[in-house]
Design a protein around this motif. Structure first.
Motif, PDB file in Angstrom:
ATOM      1  N   GLN A 177       0.829  -1.200   0.000  1.00  0.00           N
ATOM      2  CA  GLN A 177       0.000   0.000   0.000  1.00  0.00           C
ATOM      3  C   GLN A 177       0.869   1.257   0.000  1.00  0.00           C
ATOM      4  OE1 GLN A 177      -3.389  -0.066  -0.338  1.00  0.00           O
ATOM      5  NE2 GLN A 177      -3.102   2.132  -0.673  1.00  0.00           N
ATOM      6  N   LEU A 180       2.372   1.617  -3.367  1.00  0.00           N
ATOM      7  CA  LEU A 180       1.377   2.059  -4.347  1.00  0.00           C
ATOM      8  C   LEU A 180       1.230   3.572  -4.342  1.00  0.00           C
ATOM      9  CD1 LEU A 180      -0.463   0.481  -6.294  1.00  0.00           C
ATOM     10  CD2 LEU A 180      -2.279   0.717  -4.619  1.00  0.00           C
ATOM     11  N   GLU A 184       1.889   5.303  -8.080  1.00  0.00           N
ATOM     12  CA  GLU A 184       0.751   5.741  -8.891  1.00  0.00           C
ATOM     13  C   GLU A 184       0.982   7.080  -9.584  1.00  0.00           C
ATOM     14  OE1 GLU A 184      -2.582   5.519  -6.268  1.00  0.00           O
ATOM     15  OE2 GLU A 184      -3.194   3.546  -7.036  1.00  0.00           O
ATOM     16  N   HIS A 204       0.048  -4.360  -6.957  1.00  0.00           N
ATOM     17  CA  HIS A 204      -1.351  -4.779  -7.079  1.00  0.00           C
ATOM     18  C   HIS A 204      -1.491  -6.289  -6.904  1.00  0.00           C
ATOM     19  CE1 HIS A 204      -3.287  -1.007  -7.980  1.00  0.00           C
ATOM     20  NE2 HIS A 204      -2.437  -0.738  -8.943  1.00  0.00           N
ATOM     21  N   ARG A 205      -0.492  -7.069  -7.323  1.00  0.00           N
ATOM     22  CA  ARG A 205      -0.552  -8.509  -7.114  1.00  0.00           C
ATOM     23  C   ARG A 205      -0.492  -8.825  -5.622  1.00  0.00           C
ATOM     24  NH1 ARG A 205       3.021 -12.042  -8.681  1.00  0.00           N
ATOM     25  NH2 ARG A 205       1.448 -13.657  -8.960  1.00  0.00           N
ATOM     26  N   HIS A 209      -5.443  -7.145  -6.247  1.00  0.00           N
ATOM     27  CA  HIS A 209      -6.327  -6.364  -7.121  1.00  0.00           C
ATOM     28  C   HIS A 209      -6.321  -6.992  -8.511  1.00  0.00           C
ATOM     29  CE1 HIS A 209      -5.517  -2.660  -4.336  1.00  0.00           C
ATOM     30  NE2 HIS A 209      -6.312  -3.565  -3.784  1.00  0.00           N
ATOM     31  N   GLN A 212      -6.671  -4.509 -11.716  1.00  0.00           N
ATOM     32  CA  GLN A 212      -5.473  -3.726 -12.023  1.00  0.00           C
ATOM     33  C   GLN A 212      -4.347  -4.610 -12.538  1.00  0.00           C
ATOM     34  OE1 GLN A 212      -7.349  -3.466  -9.405  1.00  0.00           O
ATOM     35  NE2 GLN A 212      -7.896  -1.324  -9.064  1.00  0.00           N
TER      36      GLN A 212
END
Length: 493
Positions: A177, A180, A184, A204-205, A209, A212
């Motif tokens: 997180q 990310l 992003e 994301h893996r 998610h 995504q």
């Protein structure tokens, strides 16, 4: 090189022309400066002028060289510091690559404290952070990252570099997180930062998610920035996850975005078929499974294909028998054929297929199907024997019990609640009615069961009526194994 030759040629031509001019003109040059009078020949005067020009030029160069001494000294010191910085940086990275992280951190920290170049300060800070990260010293690593971020200042390129390296380290710590949030802003429409996109895919893996991961994998695959085999694996996994979570409105979009090869992958086909069954479309589910099984006979797909109602059993049986012609010794296909025959109540044909499958491969699924078959045929002792072997095939310990089994609690079962039971022992919380009971011995055979104890409800409940002793056995099918046998042990109509 050509320009130098041209200039030399021009100088040579000018010198020859001047020599010819001076040779053909024999005049004198007289310089009168009272009280002196100087008379010189023209050739000598030309030579003296050229000599004076050259001497003045060299003199001015000498004065300029002496005057620029401090600047040259500063430049020399700068070059020496640059060489020192480069040497420290090279040694540090070589030590990192060789696994000597302690020495690498010393060299890079020395460079970080001494260099004046913002680029080299950022690079040294990030390299030292990498060494400390591999050493597991995360507090000092974060300090080096902060120094690198401070050195980057407002330089967008350097700040993006720091964010990318920091995000990669956070992903190594399973902190997706936080990574990310750093990655992003680097993801734009042009996707110029392919490494940042790969890190974003990794984040994301880790977060699970699926949408995504699917989109980023497609993007990297189009730009040839990911291994194709790995990309296909990611697409297959995420497509199956998306289909499992999709509703009937989103299913068409997800399925339509997949190509033919991806749809026939076993995980995707299985997820798509389960979704169609969830939507109440068993015929469409069968088509999906048939398309995948036409390419590859996968055991998971075969088991899903064999789970059907009686009205579809014969049609599926015809397709499966076509596959059997080209794969006569496939144990999973034979087991699926046997299970379909059970759904169609073709007991003899089902036993034939299951016995052939058991001769090729003995596993829990085939033993459980044979147990269900024997139970449906009214052979409880043989059914129990096969179910016990299914437990043994699953490495499950089959206990040996020399006492009556505990009574089944039927107070929540509406089949055991009759009208006019208010005030009975069922309502007052008395001991539950025993649905069945038996002694289990070491052998594979079941012994004589206990007689059912008398109960006020025994006369009003069909499940508690006295019955012959050989009818008291557990005939419940194994959940999830056979869809053709109902919960009460009878064949599904």
């Amino acid at each position: 090189m050509m320009r130098s030759w041209i200039w030399n040629l021009l100088l040579l031509v000018a010198a020859v022309a001047l020599a010819l001019l001076v040779h053909n003109y024999g005049g004198n040059v007289i310089i009168v400066t009272p009280p002196w009078r100087i008379e010189l020949s023209l050739p000598l005067m030309v030579l003296l002028v050229l000599g004076a020009f050259l001497a003045l030029h060299w003199l001015l160069q000498l004065l300029g060289w002496v005057g620029n001494g401090p600047g040259r000294l500063r430049t020399w010191r700068g070059h020496r510091a640059q060489r020192r910085d480069i040497d420290l940086l090279e040694r540090g990275w070589i030590n990192v690559l060789e696994g000597r992280y302690v020495q690498a951190e010393k060299d890079l920290s020395n460079l970080l404290s001494r260099t004046r170049s913002a680029d080299r300060k950022v690079l040294a800070g990030l390299s030292a952070a990498r060494a400390l990260h591999l050493l597991g010293e995360y507090t000092r690593r974060d300090h080096s990252l902060q120094l690198a971020q401070d050195a980057a200042g407002q330089d967008t390129r350097l700040r993006q570099t720091v964010d990318t390296v920091k995000a990669e380290m956070l992903l190594d710590q399973n902190r997706p997180q936080e990574a990310l949030e750093l990655l992003e802003p680097l993801q734009d429409a042009s996707s110029r930062f392919l490494h940042a996109t790969r890190l974003l895919l990794r984040a994301h893996r880790q977060l699970g998610h699926a949408d995504q991961v699917y989109a980023l994998t497609r993007l990297l695959l189009r730009r040839s920035a990911i291994d194709e085999t790995q990309a296909r694996s990611f697409i297959t996994q995420t497509a199956a996850q998306r289909l499992d979570a999709a509703d009937i409105a989103a299913w068409d979009d997800i399925w339509g975005d997949l190509n033919a090869d991806e749809r026939m992958a076993p995980p995707v086909a299985l997820a798509g078929a389960k979704a169609q069954i969830r939507f109440g479309q068993p015929v469409q589910a069968a088509r999906i499974l048939q398309a995948a099984l036409n390419r590859q006979l996968d055991d998971r797909l075969l088991r899903a294909y064999a789970q059907c109602d009686a009205d579809q059993a014969r049609q599926r049986l015809g397709h499966a028998e076509l596959w059997l012609k080209s794969n006569p010794d496939h144990p999973g296909l034979l087991a699926a054929l046997g299970q379909i025959c059970l759904a169609a109540q073709l007991w003899g044909q089902g036993a034939h297929y299951l016995e052939r499958s058991l001769a090729l491969r003995a596993d829990i699924h085939i033993y459980a199907l044979l147990g269900n078959l024997q139970d449906a045929l009214g052979h409880p002792d043989q059914a129990l024997l096969y179910w016990r072997r299914a437990c043994e095939a699953a490495d499950a310990e089959v206990p040996t019990i020399h006492r009556p089994l505990p009574a089944a609690d039927t107070r929540g079962d509406p089949r055991f609640i009759a009208d006019g039971l208010e005030g009975s022992s069922m309502v007052s919380g008395a001991a539950p009615i025993a649905a069945s009971g038996a002694y289990l011995q070491d052998s594979d055979e079941i012994t004589q069961p206990l007689a059912v104890r008398s109960s006020p409800v025994a006369d009003t409940s069909s499940a508690a009526h006295a019955a012959p002793e050989d009818e008291y056995f557990d005939t419940a099918p194994i959940p999830g194994v056979d869809m053709s046998i109902t919960s009460d042990g009878s064949p599904r109509k």
